[in-house]
Motif scaffolding. Structure first.
Motif, PDB file in Angstrom:
ATOM      1  N   LYS A 188       3.141   1.026   0.486  1.00 49.23           N
ATOM      2  CA  LYS A 188       2.343  -0.729  -0.381  1.00 49.23           C
ATOM      3  C   LYS A 188       2.913  -1.612   0.825  1.00 49.23           C
ATOM      4  N   VAL A 189       3.900  -1.208   1.109  1.00 51.00           N
ATOM      5  CA  VAL A 189       4.693  -2.197   2.206  1.00 51.00           C
ATOM      6  C   VAL A 189       3.236  -2.531   3.760  1.00 51.00           C
ATOM      7  N   VAL A 190       3.388  -0.893   4.626  1.00 54.13           N
ATOM      8  CA  VAL A 190       1.982  -1.462   5.222  1.00 54.13           C
ATOM      9  C   VAL A 190       1.084  -1.696   5.119  1.00 54.13           C
ATOM     10  N   PHE A 191       0.336  -1.254   3.855  1.00 50.32           N
ATOM     11  CA  PHE A 191      -1.019  -1.424   4.054  1.00 50.32           C
ATOM     12  C   PHE A 191      -1.547  -2.596   3.634  1.00 50.32           C
ATOM     13  N   ASN A 192       0.031  -3.776   2.729  1.00 49.97           N
ATOM     14  CA  ASN A 192      -0.135  -5.027   2.944  1.00 49.97           C
ATOM     15  C   ASN A 192      -0.211  -6.114   4.212  1.00 49.97           C
ATOM     16  N   GLU A 193       0.371  -5.245   4.538  1.00 50.80           N
ATOM     17  CA  GLU A 193       0.554  -5.172   6.242  1.00 50.80           C
ATOM     18  C   GLU A 193      -1.191  -5.829   7.021  1.00 50.80           C
ATOM     19  N   LEU A 194      -1.361  -4.167   6.899  1.00 50.24           N
ATOM     20  CA  LEU A 194      -2.636  -3.674   7.495  1.00 50.24           C
ATOM     21  C   LEU A 194      -4.035  -4.911   7.105  1.00 50.24           C
ATOM     22  N   ASN A 195      -3.389  -5.102   5.582  1.00 51.47           N
ATOM     23  CA  ASN A 195      -4.583  -6.261   5.126  1.00 51.47           C
ATOM     24  C   ASN A 195      -3.869  -7.489   5.867  1.00 51.47           C
ATOM     25  N   LYS A 196      -3.117  -7.884   6.276  1.00 53.69           N
ATOM     26  CA  LYS A 196      -2.448  -9.152   7.293  1.00 53.69           C
ATOM     27  C   LYS A 196      -3.389  -9.237   9.036  1.00 53.69           C
ATOM     28  N   ILE A 197      -3.476  -8.469   9.074  1.00 51.75           N
ATOM     29  CA  ILE A 197      -3.667  -7.853  10.777  1.00 51.75           C
ATOM     30  C   ILE A 197      -5.177  -7.223  10.807  1.00 51.75           C
ATOM     31  N   GLY A 198      -5.141  -6.722   9.924  1.00 49.36           N
ATOM     32  CA  GLY A 198      -6.639  -5.600   9.768  1.00 49.36           C
ATOM     33  C   GLY A 198      -7.692  -6.810   9.977  1.00 49.36           C
ATOM     34  N   VAL A 199      -8.976  -6.360  10.542  1.00 50.24           N
ATOM     35  CA  VAL A 199     -10.157  -8.087  10.495  1.00 50.24           C
ATOM     36  C   VAL A 199     -10.341  -7.524   8.459  1.00 50.24           C
TER      37      VAL A 199
END
Ligand SMILES: C[S@@+](CC[C@H](N)C(=O)[O-])C[C@H]1O[C@@H](n2cnc3c(N)ncnc32)[C@H](O)[C@@H]1O
Length: 235
Positions: A147-158
């Protein structure tokens, strides 16, 4: 040393890292065998099939690609010259060394970094990323950490990022967790989580997405009756 059915039991991320470090130091037939756990011929075959599958689903032309848990960096070989840039991150230093020695492409970079501690400001390629790949990696990350990883990807992904995720899943209707389980095939203690497809779909809820395509792969390569490989294209 256990084989747990159904229970949500965390595995030790440091032990997973040591397992891959140790594999990197073994005299294996090919670097692909380090991460694909098969002999040279089967690893090469699988690498070819995975590349083909990826390109059938995702066009990386002009896109920035991030691979989380890139291992020896083999996806760079599949994507360089096709995407704008490729960044592979992995927490196993010895594998990033192999990646850097093997794939010296101008548009590709590799970096030691944990999936669960992505330092946005330190990434060698500046976000945002259009395409994100996980290939045989989520199985080593505990649920809360995913969940932590996916939340970060929401920030660094378009906003309209695409994810290509390929993982072995349980075919038994409940997860199987191997915790420090001695694997005769790998000749080492091994830890991994084989979630059900439904469990993965629940975790994917953390990603901002519109649709998921999912299918099975490598049925012919699978010699495990309890698990099989599945890939997801999430956009
Ligand atoms: C089976 S290998 C797959 C490597 C690569 N994705 C591929 O398809 O060739 C799993 C990789 O996940 C990496 N890994 C596992 N947990 C990680 C984490 N928390 N952060 C970064 N890398 C991780 C391991 O170091 C290893 O390189």
């Amino acid at each position: 040393m256990s084989r747990l059915y159904g229970e949500k039991e965390d595995i030790d991320s440091e032990e997973v890292k040591n397992f891959f470090s140790e594999r990197a130091s073994r005299d294996l037939e090919s670097d692909l065998s380090i991460v694909l756990f098969q002999d040279k011929e089967n690893s090469e075959q699988r690498h070819i099939e995975e590349k083909k599958l990826f390109h059938e689903h995702i066009d990386v032309d002009g896109k920035k690609v991030l691979e989380v848990g890139c291992g020896i960096g083999r996806w760079a070989e599949a994507l360089h010259n096709k995407c704008e840039s490729f960044l592979g991150i992995d927490y196993t230093e010895d594998l990033i060394k192999i990646a850097n020695n093997s794939y010296d492409f101008d548009d590709c970079k590799f970096q030691v970094m944990s999936a669960t501690d992505i330092k946005e400001d330190e990434l060698l390629i500046e976000p945002p990323f259009d395409v994100i790949i996980f290939s045989g990696v989520l199985m080593y990350i505990n649920d809360e950490d995913i969940k932590v990883v996916f939340n970060e990807l929401n920030k660094i992904g378009v906003e309209d990022k695409k994810l290509f995720i390929m993982e072995p899943v349980s075919r038994m209707g409940e997860r199987l967790t191997l915790k420090d389980f001695y694997s005769e095939g790998l000749e080492a203690d091994y830890s991994a989580i084989y979630r059900t497809e439904e469990e993965y779909r629940e975790l994917f809820e953390c990603l901002n997405y519109n649709k998921i395509f999912a299918d099975d792969i490598f049925e012919e390569l699978s010699d495990h009756s309890e698990t099989h490989y599945k890939y997801f294209v999430i956009e």
